[in-house]
Design a protein around this motif. Structure first.
Motif, PDB file in Angstrom:
ATOM      1  N   ARG A   7     -51.736  27.455 -40.696  1.00  0.00           N
ATOM      2  CA  ARG A   7     -52.134  27.937 -39.359  1.00  0.00           C
ATOM      3  C   ARG A   7     -51.200  27.379 -38.285  1.00  0.00           C
ATOM      4  O   ARG A   7     -50.787  28.086 -37.371  1.00  0.00           O
ATOM      5  CB  ARG A   7     -53.589  27.536 -39.060  1.00  0.00           C
ATOM      6  N   TYR A   8     -50.862  26.079 -38.400  1.00  0.00           N
ATOM      7  CA  TYR A   8     -49.939  25.495 -37.415  1.00  0.00           C
ATOM      8  C   TYR A   8     -48.564  26.163 -37.514  1.00  0.00           C
ATOM      9  O   TYR A   8     -47.939  26.462 -36.500  1.00  0.00           O
ATOM     10  CB  TYR A   8     -49.775  23.983 -37.630  1.00  0.00           C
ATOM     11  N   PHE A   9     -48.094  26.392 -38.749  1.00  0.00           N
ATOM     12  CA  PHE A   9     -46.787  27.035 -38.913  1.00  0.00           C
ATOM     13  C   PHE A   9     -46.802  28.450 -38.347  1.00  0.00           C
ATOM     14  O   PHE A   9     -45.812  28.918 -37.804  1.00  0.00           O
ATOM     15  CB  PHE A   9     -46.348  27.057 -40.395  1.00  0.00           C
ATOM     16  N   LEU A  26     -56.749  25.353 -27.064  1.00  0.00           N
ATOM     17  CA  LEU A  26     -58.163  25.068 -26.789  1.00  0.00           C
ATOM     18  C   LEU A  26     -58.851  24.667 -28.087  1.00  0.00           C
ATOM     19  O   LEU A  26     -58.692  25.347 -29.104  1.00  0.00           O
ATOM     20  CB  LEU A  26     -58.850  26.308 -26.191  1.00  0.00           C
ATOM     21  N   GLY A  27     -59.612  23.577 -28.048  1.00  0.00           N
ATOM     22  CA  GLY A  27     -60.196  23.036 -29.283  1.00  0.00           C
ATOM     23  C   GLY A  27     -59.095  22.398 -30.110  1.00  0.00           C
ATOM     24  O   GLY A  27     -58.956  22.658 -31.295  1.00  0.00           O
ATOM     25  N   CYS A  28     -58.290  21.565 -29.432  1.00  0.00           N
ATOM     26  CA  CYS A  28     -57.040  21.066 -30.043  1.00  0.00           C
ATOM     27  C   CYS A  28     -57.289  20.015 -31.124  1.00  0.00           C
ATOM     28  O   CYS A  28     -56.355  19.619 -31.815  1.00  0.00           O
ATOM     29  CB  CYS A  28     -56.107  20.521 -28.975  1.00  0.00           C
ATOM     30  N   VAL A  49     -57.046  20.966 -24.928  1.00  0.00           N
ATOM     31  CA  VAL A  49     -58.412  20.834 -24.401  1.00  0.00           C
ATOM     32  C   VAL A  49     -59.350  20.681 -25.591  1.00  0.00           C
ATOM     33  O   VAL A  49     -59.244  21.439 -26.563  1.00  0.00           O
ATOM     34  CB  VAL A  49     -58.832  22.094 -23.594  1.00  0.00           C
ATOM     35  N   ASP A  50     -60.245  19.705 -25.518  1.00  0.00           N
ATOM     36  CA  ASP A  50     -61.277  19.596 -26.557  1.00  0.00           C
ATOM     37  C   ASP A  50     -62.492  18.905 -25.941  1.00  0.00           C
ATOM     38  O   ASP A  50     -62.373  18.141 -24.986  1.00  0.00           O
ATOM     39  CB  ASP A  50     -60.768  18.792 -27.766  1.00  0.00           C
ATOM     40  N   LEU A  51     -63.651  19.216 -26.516  1.00  0.00           N
ATOM     41  CA  LEU A  51     -64.881  18.561 -26.082  1.00  0.00           C
ATOM     42  C   LEU A  51     -64.822  17.075 -26.393  1.00  0.00           C
ATOM     43  O   LEU A  51     -65.297  16.247 -25.628  1.00  0.00           O
ATOM     44  CB  LEU A  51     -66.070  19.137 -26.872  1.00  0.00           C
ATOM     45  N   GLY A  86     -62.912  18.766 -22.128  1.00  0.00           N
ATOM     46  CA  GLY A  86     -63.616  19.855 -21.477  1.00  0.00           C
ATOM     47  C   GLY A  86     -63.941  20.932 -22.483  1.00  0.00           C
ATOM     48  O   GLY A  86     -63.558  20.841 -23.647  1.00  0.00           O
ATOM     49  N   SER A  87     -64.656  21.934 -22.010  1.00  0.00           N
ATOM     50  CA  SER A  87     -65.078  23.007 -22.898  1.00  0.00           C
ATOM     51  C   SER A  87     -64.287  24.279 -22.625  1.00  0.00           C
ATOM     52  O   SER A  87     -64.081  24.657 -21.465  1.00  0.00           O
ATOM     53  CB  SER A  87     -66.563  23.287 -22.718  1.00  0.00           C
ATOM     54  N   ALA A  88     -63.919  24.946 -23.686  1.00  0.00           N
ATOM     55  CA  ALA A  88     -63.178  26.204 -23.605  1.00  0.00           C
ATOM     56  C   ALA A  88     -63.984  27.299 -22.906  1.00  0.00           C
ATOM     57  O   ALA A  88     -63.432  28.348 -22.609  1.00  0.00           O
ATOM     58  CB  ALA A  88     -62.781  26.661 -25.008  1.00  0.00           C
ATOM     59  N   VAL A  89     -65.249  27.069 -22.642  1.00  0.00           N
ATOM     60  CA  VAL A  89     -66.024  28.098 -21.945  1.00  0.00           C
ATOM     61  C   VAL A  89     -66.298  27.700 -20.487  1.00  0.00           C
ATOM     62  O   VAL A  89     -67.153  28.279 -19.830  1.00  0.00           O
ATOM     63  CB  VAL A  89     -67.339  28.444 -22.682  1.00  0.00           C
ATOM     64  N   CYS A 103     -56.354  29.313 -29.908  1.00  0.00           N
ATOM     65  CA  CYS A 103     -57.703  28.843 -30.245  1.00  0.00           C
ATOM     66  C   CYS A 103     -57.785  28.877 -31.764  1.00  0.00           C
ATOM     67  O   CYS A 103     -58.112  29.916 -32.354  1.00  0.00           O
ATOM     68  CB  CYS A 103     -58.774  29.760 -29.650  1.00  0.00           C
ATOM     69  N   ILE A 104     -57.409  27.758 -32.383  1.00  0.00           N
ATOM     70  CA  ILE A 104     -57.304  27.725 -33.840  1.00  0.00           C
ATOM     71  C   ILE A 104     -58.593  27.133 -34.398  1.00  0.00           C
ATOM     72  O   ILE A 104     -58.895  25.963 -34.168  1.00  0.00           O
ATOM     73  CB  ILE A 104     -56.059  26.875 -34.260  1.00  0.00           C
ATOM     74  N   GLU A 105     -59.341  27.945 -35.127  1.00  0.00           N
ATOM     75  CA  GLU A 105     -60.615  27.527 -35.719  1.00  0.00           C
ATOM     76  C   GLU A 105     -61.540  26.935 -34.653  1.00  0.00           C
ATOM     77  O   GLU A 105     -62.128  25.872 -34.847  1.00  0.00           O
ATOM     78  CB  GLU A 105     -60.378  26.523 -36.867  1.00  0.00           C
ATOM     79  N   GLU A 108     -65.737  29.828 -34.062  1.00  0.00           N
ATOM     80  CA  GLU A 108     -66.895  29.729 -34.968  1.00  0.00           C
ATOM     81  C   GLU A 108     -67.727  28.475 -34.705  1.00  0.00           C
ATOM     82  O   GLU A 108     -68.802  28.310 -35.270  1.00  0.00           O
ATOM     83  CB  GLU A 108     -66.448  29.801 -36.436  1.00  0.00           C
ATOM     84  N   HIS A 109     -67.216  27.603 -33.805  1.00  0.00           N
ATOM     85  CA  HIS A 109     -67.996  26.421 -33.410  1.00  0.00           C
ATOM     86  C   HIS A 109     -68.814  26.666 -32.137  1.00  0.00           C
ATOM     87  O   HIS A 109     -69.516  25.768 -31.680  1.00  0.00           O
ATOM     88  CB  HIS A 109     -67.067  25.219 -33.206  1.00  0.00           C
ATOM     89  N   LEU A 110     -68.697  27.861 -31.561  1.00  0.00           N
ATOM     90  CA  LEU A 110     -69.417  28.155 -30.312  1.00  0.00           C
ATOM     91  C   LEU A 110     -70.768  28.794 -30.638  1.00  0.00           C
ATOM     92  O   LEU A 110     -70.841  29.714 -31.465  1.00  0.00           O
ATOM     93  CB  LEU A 110     -68.591  29.120 -29.452  1.00  0.00           C
TER      94      LEU A 110
HETATM   95  N1  SAM Z   1     -57.676  23.451 -33.579  1.00  0.00           N
HETATM   96  C1  SAM Z   1     -57.754  22.255 -34.394  1.00  0.00           C
HETATM   97  C2  SAM Z   1     -57.107  22.471 -35.733  1.00  0.00           C
HETATM   98  O1  SAM Z   1     -56.875  23.610 -36.102  1.00  0.00           O
HETATM   99  O2  SAM Z   1     -56.824  21.478 -36.426  1.00  0.00           O
HETATM  100  C3  SAM Z   1     -59.198  21.763 -34.563  1.00  0.00           C
HETATM  101  C4  SAM Z   1     -60.158  22.736 -35.157  1.00  0.00           C
HETATM  102  S1  SAM Z   1     -61.782  22.039 -35.383  1.00  0.00           S
HETATM  103  C5  SAM Z   1     -62.332  22.978 -36.726  1.00  0.00           C
HETATM  104  C6  SAM Z   1     -62.696  22.648 -34.001  1.00  0.00           C
HETATM  105  C7  SAM Z   1     -62.463  21.865 -32.733  1.00  0.00           C
HETATM  106  O3  SAM Z   1     -63.059  22.566 -31.642  1.00  0.00           O
HETATM  107  C8  SAM Z   1     -63.092  20.476 -32.754  1.00  0.00           C
HETATM  108  O4  SAM Z   1     -62.101  19.535 -32.393  1.00  0.00           O
HETATM  109  C9  SAM Z   1     -64.203  20.556 -31.709  1.00  0.00           C
HETATM  110  O5  SAM Z   1     -64.415  19.327 -31.035  1.00  0.00           O
HETATM  111  C10 SAM Z   1     -63.655  21.620 -30.777  1.00  0.00           C
HETATM  112  N2  SAM Z   1     -64.646  22.333 -29.951  1.00  0.00           N
HETATM  113  C11 SAM Z   1     -65.863  22.812 -30.317  1.00  0.00           C
HETATM  114  N3  SAM Z   1     -66.460  23.436 -29.289  1.00  0.00           N
HETATM  115  C12 SAM Z   1     -65.590  23.372 -28.241  1.00  0.00           C
HETATM  116  C13 SAM Z   1     -65.610  23.839 -26.892  1.00  0.00           C
HETATM  117  N4  SAM Z   1     -66.659  24.507 -26.398  1.00  0.00           N
HETATM  118  N5  SAM Z   1     -64.545  23.582 -26.113  1.00  0.00           N
HETATM  119  C14 SAM Z   1     -63.478  22.904 -26.584  1.00  0.00           C
HETATM  120  N6  SAM Z   1     -63.399  22.448 -27.842  1.00  0.00           N
HETATM  121  C15 SAM Z   1     -64.439  22.663 -28.661  1.00  0.00           C
END
Ligand code: SAM
Length: 238
Positions: A7-9, A26-28, A49-51, A86-89, A103-105, A108-110
């Motif tokens: 995914r990073y590549f 976002l969600g780094c 950006v990450d929570l 912070g939050s991506a939303v 926004c990598i993975e 599905e966390h939202l």
């Molecule tokens: N993108 C990274 C990667 O691919 O290695 C991390 C993916 S990890 C599965 C999901 C990340 O999303 C977690 O670090 C989590 O803290 C973050 N996250 C979840 N909800 C979020 C939100 N509302 N805003 C920002 N980050 C969030």
């Protein structure tokens, strides 16, 4: 390579291809992707950006800071790196004007409430030139030994139809095009399940020059009031 590295590549290839100057992730997570992108000379501003940021700062802040090598072989162009908690939303005006937001993975966390806010914040407000979104493809799950969610924090896992339906609606609503691809190809006998990780690449449509009066005034973003919802937790300049 393992799937997360693929995914990073994938993002690195996008950066090589499109040469964005300003990139936000976002969600780094632990910022591994940002660490990789700092070596791309086209990039002048990198934002994560990450929570949750504590984990990250323990692990990777050294890798994001200038090293001796960076001083010995200075970059042609300056680079600044900023990490926000912070939050991506949530809207923050410091995320306006980016060339690429990844926004990598993340999605599905939202939960459903946050997922509903996400398009308006990322596409409507941040409105970058390009957005790359990756998420698990549940069509692939039967190929795993135990067929459940891949991670207990996942609020959902979409199949290809569900993701493409959502992404196409978002693209239409905010005037982007979207193409679908992925990483983690299925074995030859199961081609129909698609990639293990599905990816949408969104590109902002250029306003039709003939319809500039009707076009959304993207240039007016400069007069957007400053909105700082995020908290700076790390900065570095090269
Ligand atoms: N993108 C990274 C990667 O691919 O290695 C991390 C993916 S990890 C599965 C999901 C990340 O999303 C977690 O670090 C989590 O803290 C973050 N996250 C979840 N909800 C979020 C939100 N509302 N805003 C920002 N980050 C969030």
């Amino acid at each position: 390579p393992p799937l997360y590295k693929q995914r990073y590549f994938f993002v690195k290839d996008i950066v090589n291809q499109y040469k964005p100057k300003k990139v936000a992730d976002l969600g780094c997570g632990n910022a591994t992707l940002l660490c990789m992108l700092k070596f791309h000379s086209c990039v002048q501003e990198l934002v994560g950006v990450d929570l949750l940021m504590d984990r990250l700062l323990d692990w990777n802040s050294d890798k994001l800071s200038p090293s001796i090598g960076d001083h010995l072989g200075p970059r042609d162009l300056d680079l600044s790196i900023v990490l926000y908690r912070g939050s991506a939303v949530e809207k923050d005006s410091r995320l306006l004007g980016f060339d690429l937001i990844t926004c990598i993975e993340l999605i599905e966390h939202l939960d459903s409430e946050d997922l509903a806010k996400f398009p308006e914040v990322v596409f409507g407000y941040f409105s970058p030139g390009m957005v790359v979104i990756s998420t698990p493809n549940s069509d692939f799950n039967p190929l795993f030994p135990a067929s459940t969610f891949r991670n207990s924090d996942h609020k959902f896992e979409w199949n290809q139809t569900q993701f493409q339906h959502w992404a196409s609606n978002v693209a239409k609503l905010y005037s982007y095009t979207v193409e679908f691809t992925g990483v983690g190809a299925p074995p030859p006998w199961a081609k129909h399940v698609g990639y293990c990780t599905q990816i949408g690449i969104f590109k902002k449509k250029q306003p039709d020059p003939g319809s500039w009066i009707l076009a959304k005034p993207t240039g007016s973003r400069v007069s957007e009031p400053e909105e700082h919802a995020y908290q700076v937790v790390f900065t570095a300049s090269f």
